[in-house]
Design a protein around this motif. Sequence first.
Motif, mmCIF file in Angstrom:
data_model
loop_
_atom_site.group_PDB
_atom_site.id
_atom_site.type_symbol
_atom_site.label_atom_id
_atom_site.label_comp_id
_atom_site.label_asym_id
_atom_site.label_seq_id
_atom_site.Cartn_x
_atom_site.Cartn_y
_atom_site.Cartn_z
ATOM 1 N N THR A 101 -14.887 -0.435 6.292
ATOM 2 C CA THR A 101 -13.714 -0.821 5.506
ATOM 3 C C THR A 101 -13.186 -2.160 6.006
ATOM 4 N N GLY B 130 -13.360 4.553 8.951
ATOM 5 C CA GLY B 130 -13.665 3.132 8.854
ATOM 6 C C GLY B 130 -15.042 2.807 8.304
ATOM 7 N N LEU B 131 -15.843 3.815 8.011
ATOM 8 C CA LEU B 131 -17.166 3.552 7.450
ATOM 9 C C LEU B 131 -17.166 3.842 5.959
ATOM 10 N N LEU B 132 -17.645 2.890 5.187
ATOM 11 C CA LEU B 132 -17.660 3.054 3.741
ATOM 12 C C LEU B 132 -18.737 4.059 3.334
ATOM 13 N N SER C 281 -14.247 6.309 2.210
ATOM 14 C CA SER C 281 -14.604 5.920 3.571
ATOM 15 C C SER C 281 -14.090 7.001 4.520
ATOM 16 N N ARG D 242 0.827 -1.208 0.000
ATOM 17 C CA ARG D 242 0.000 0.000 0.000
ATOM 18 C C ARG D 242 0.863 1.261 0.000
ATOM 19 N N TYR E 145 -10.403 2.307 -1.312
ATOM 20 C CA TYR E 145 -11.557 2.297 -0.414
ATOM 21 C C TYR E 145 -11.242 2.894 0.951
ATOM 22 N N TYR E 146 -9.987 2.808 1.366
ATOM 23 C CA TYR E 146 -9.650 3.195 2.745
ATOM 24 C C TYR E 146 -9.462 4.693 2.908
ATOM 25 N N GLU F 65 -17.347 -2.151 -6.198
ATOM 26 C CA GLU F 65 -16.443 -2.499 -5.106
ATOM 27 C C GLU F 65 -15.041 -2.770 -5.647
ATOM 28 N N ARG G 56 -21.011 4.483 0.463
ATOM 29 C CA ARG G 56 -21.442 3.807 -0.752
ATOM 30 C C ARG G 56 -21.725 4.776 -1.880
ATOM 31 N N SER H 38 -13.004 0.404 -6.417
ATOM 32 C CA SER H 38 -12.391 1.132 -5.298
ATOM 33 C C SER H 38 -11.502 0.210 -4.464
ATOM 34 N N LEU H 39 -11.086 -0.888 -5.069
ATOM 35 C CA LEU H 39 -10.296 -1.888 -4.332
ATOM 36 C C LEU H 39 -8.990 -1.318 -3.780
ATOM 37 N N LYS H 40 -8.463 -0.317 -4.452
ATOM 38 C CA LYS H 40 -7.179 0.205 -3.981
ATOM 39 C C LYS H 40 -7.309 1.554 -3.290
ATOM 40 N N TYR I 289 -15.163 -4.822 4.430
ATOM 41 C CA TYR I 289 -14.784 -4.854 3.014
ATOM 42 C C TYR I 289 -13.472 -5.611 2.830
ATOM 43 N N ARG J 241 -20.865 -2.239 5.975
ATOM 44 C CA ARG J 241 -20.661 -0.803 5.939
ATOM 45 C C ARG J 241 -19.250 -0.331 6.277
#
Lengths: 507, 372, 366
Positions: free
Chosen positions: C216, A370-372, A367, A327, A361-362, A354, A374, A357-359, C219, C214
């Motif tokens: 990360t 820690g909450l995505l 997000s 990362r 998402y964080y 999904e 959508r 945003s695999l790389k 996920y 919901r």
Amino acid sequence: MGNIVEMKKIRKEFPGVVACDDIDFSLREGEIHALLGENGAGKSTLTSILFGLYQADSGTISVRGKMVNISNPNVANTLGIGMVHQHFKLVHNFTVTENIILGMEPRRGLVVDTKSAAVRIRDLSRQYGLNVDPAALISEVSVGMQQRVEILKMLYRNADILIFDEPTAVLTPQEIQELMKIMQTLIAEGKSIILITHKLKEIKAVADRCTVIRRGKNVGTVSVQETSEQKLAEMMVGRQISFVVNKSEREPGETILSIRDLSVPGPTGVPAVKNLSLEIKAGEIVGLAGVDGNGQNELVEALIGLRKVSCGVIEMKGTDVCQMSIRERMEKGISYIPEDRHKYGLILDYSLQENLSLKTYYRAPFSRRGLLSRSHIRQHAERVIEDFDVRAGEGAQSQARSLSGGNQQKAIVGREFDMDPELLVAVQPTRGLDVGAIEYIHERLLEQRQRGKAVLLVSLELDEILDLSDRIAVISHGELVGVVDARDTDESEVGLMMTGIKRGEVS
Amino acid sequence: MKRLLLVMLVVTMVAAMLVGCAPKTPAPVDPGPGPTDPTPPPPPALKVGMVTDAGTIDDKSFNQGTWEGILKAAADFGLETRYLQPGGETTSFYLTEIGNLVDAGFNMIICPGFKFEEAIFEAQTLYPNTKFVILDGYPHSGDWAPAVGDNTVSIFFTEHEAGFLGGAAAAMHLKTGDVGFIGGMEIPAVQLFNWGFQQGVAYANANLGTSVTIKPENVIYQGTFYDVAAGQQLAATMYDRGVKAIFAAAGGVGVGVINEAKARASAGQEVWVVGVDVDQYSEGEYATGKSIILTSAMKGIGVAAYDMIADALADTFPGGEILTFSAENFGVGIPAENPNLDAAISAKVNELFEMMRDGTLVVSNEQGSLIK
Amino acid sequence: MKFRSGFNRKYVLSLLAVLLGLIAGAILMSSTGHNPVEGYRYLFRGGLMNLARVGNTMAIATTLILTGLSVAFAFKTGLFNIGASGQMLMGGLAATAIGLTYSWPRPVLLTAMMLAAMLAGGLWAAIAGFLKARFNVHEVVATIMLNWIAFWTIYYVIPGYFKGPFLETESRRLPAAATLRWPWLSSQFSGSYINIGIFIALAAVIVVAFVLERTTLGYELKAVGYNRHAAEAAGIKVNARMVLSMGIAGALAGLAGGVFYAGYAATMQIGILPSQGFDGIAVALLGASSPWGVWVAGLFFGVLHTGKGFMTAMTRIPPEIADTIIATIIYFAATSVLVERYWDSIDRSLSARRERRSVSKEEGGN
């Protein structure tokens, strides 16, 4: 020469897609009939219906003038239809003979009679010039040889209608030549062949007629001799396309990636990359050429961070990244288009959004704490889908698995380019793709170069390397044989270097 | 979420349908015979239920012994009987099954084992019209203060007396050499068997001219009542050490001991097992007419169950009492027939049994200086 | 009927699986000479016929929901947690130890007990996760072994430190204040064993659903489960995530132990590996590994387990056959994967036939 196979108004729907839209198709006895189409056009579905892997929703099939209902591959076998799949169906720790007789073992009493089978296989091998050793273990023979075993499997079962699904995708140029010869021998011995491919060269080389399929429809069946490659390509894609890569001159900028004295251990601990040094500058594409398995994979994995290096330096814009996590390297601007997109590129059970945003998402905005989010993930996905022309039945919500190979690749390319990387490592980015998709991805790679980014292009297809690269690095047995300027080299020189002979060693 | 609710709704509806299509009988308590019984006997007043302890109904020991007593009573008096297996070995599980029996109209419930103590304590007040019998334990609320309700009888056995007889018999039969003990869990009943066994061997050594030893390493509690393989392994180790007879008071573990002994006996080795709880002679048969069961230290579990049922039918159910079944009232002992024992030894054991009955021979129920 | 999305389809398949299970159970009952209608009537009456029984069903289901959730959570990360039983024991031990040692105010005590249960179960399972990540020891092997280590740990610790005055084989009874029993709640359900645990299970379902959908973290965990190579290439620390996933799964099973030994039971017995840990696998399978699916599946299994005794008491079906029937239902219910495959092929041939018919009609009309 009558029609040995006749398929009429074949229709097959999958959720969200019409794979075959009332396709008519006929195969004459003794011809090589090419099925040409982009990935996902429906050519594989059509032949799978003929081979009994799928059932058509409607339409009729007749073989040798008789209406048949091919409910499963066993029925196809008894009708004399055989198929060589793109991914071979062989047991690796079995011998050639054992693989061929698998499922129809000849018996003498209670014992499997491998001896007589081996004799017959040797005879068949001789008759068709296949040169297969019946006693060899599958795990010990080359990919090209494995394919011939698949061909023998069909012949052993007395098939005379042979389906080849993308047979050249896994072969080296020499092996492709040999396969073409084998196909001609097969025709001479009275077989009929359906050849699924998207490579125009091959069609031109062996096929008699060609049926072009676009988006589930039969665009037309033409005589290959009377039709130009250009015309075939246009039929396939549905518009004019250019084969010429337009590459403008560009002066390379600062050094982005600098590899010095890098050694990387292979899977068994033996060094797979030895003392390799290479630089890639901003605004240039460096092609890495080499025969498969000469350390390319290990080098790339070391760059990305998937594999530990044993010694040496990898610098991104002057910072050593050797000890960084995957990362951290991504954040440094290294992006990766993997060769095996199903294994390393996508999570097939995740939706397209999904995956896109695999790389990232964080990070915000995808997000927070820690909450995505959508909505952000969806918006981003929809933009990438739009920008990179990814076609999916249910848009951003589609399961990645449901996409065609070309669209999966576009999704990966979209995701990686969207991260705006300083260095793009693209391994076989066009493998298994159709002309339209290849053209598109090549354009995108050049665009990256144009924007002043660095690209490392690893490919087994020399044409691709020669067309796109500014400089070509050739690797053999883990060592860098040399780096040549793409403008003053050609296929034969690079081909020689790939065998380990340095420039200047041959006159 | 909507779909989930739908799914739940459907599940509930299916369940409700099955529940709802019950016949129009008003109460779930249905003393009459069900439709599965084509030739109904006249409905008896007493329905006897049993809830099993750990292990199965055919455990060749505690569950089986109790159930056989109930079955014998059922045959003699024409009663309806049923046994239930709890889902676990906790008071709540036991109470659930007791509740099931009560709801199904069973008005006498027999529970073998100390584990039922708290469950019976609760059940005896919850279901005052049901008679309860608990074997090897007494009801209490978790404070170990006996609280035997008027509808409950608690029954104990003098396992040490049975163990004593087994020990003495084994010593007399072997005359010299080693014997061993394999117990299940280290609970009072099993401990008493062990201590009695050791006293019996010691008594024979002191008074009957034998010289049989029990080494500390040959006294083992395996730790469960079900681990057949472990029982077999422990037995193998002991026999390898030269032990000639093993007293196995261990449920399923004992089955393993018997299996090992049978295997060795078939191969010609001289090994013996002293059985427990019931006459295990037939369990130990490895060839026609040959068994590795020397004798068995029996507990009159079935007798106790039978007697309580008989009392209940005669309206003399000793509710509120804690009874002890001992040699004195033939509650413990060894089998009447012991094909592997000489007539002289059998006679001597019977003599010892009589001495226990008249009090001239007292077996201690405490560990004292005994092993484990 | 064609299923476009995989979501409702999974539930329909699970329902079908249950139905098949019930049919198989019915066949078993008939073949042993019992009336299946009667058997099922008493089975479901036994689980649901009055408030006390509904309460007992929920009490049984509480543990099953939590162990099912534990297995399902590990499934999501591609791990197979067979060790829920051992984690339950460790969780139960931690909760029991605190409950027997301290006499804090009840809310504090119960919270501490449940947290300790989660921590103990979590750490216990994390050992298996660590062995997998570090030494590539398969988690099935590791968790099975850890089950037995937990089993014998209990065997040693309970008699050594927490035994009652007379009995060597179980712990002292937890004081009423240290159990999850709540007289008001019990009285609402006519004195059943239902306890606060059901709310804890509900909360766990909600939290797990939220985490998986919901966050990360969810996920990442699912990404690792679906394709660890792609997850790694995307920069997710696969090994650390596997340890964490096992830890969370273990924490859920530990919590199951906490609510079981301090809710349904009030003592811990030695020599018993709780079967609920293994039942959790079936619950997770039937619930298609989704938290709410597990909730429903757990309640369903609760009905089966609670109703079984009444069925045997009311009919002449012996307990062994009853156990076999329940096991058959559970077995079939847990094979929704196979049902899915058959459903697909049936669906395919049906739609093909339909198409053909419509085509021939058209042709006939022309």
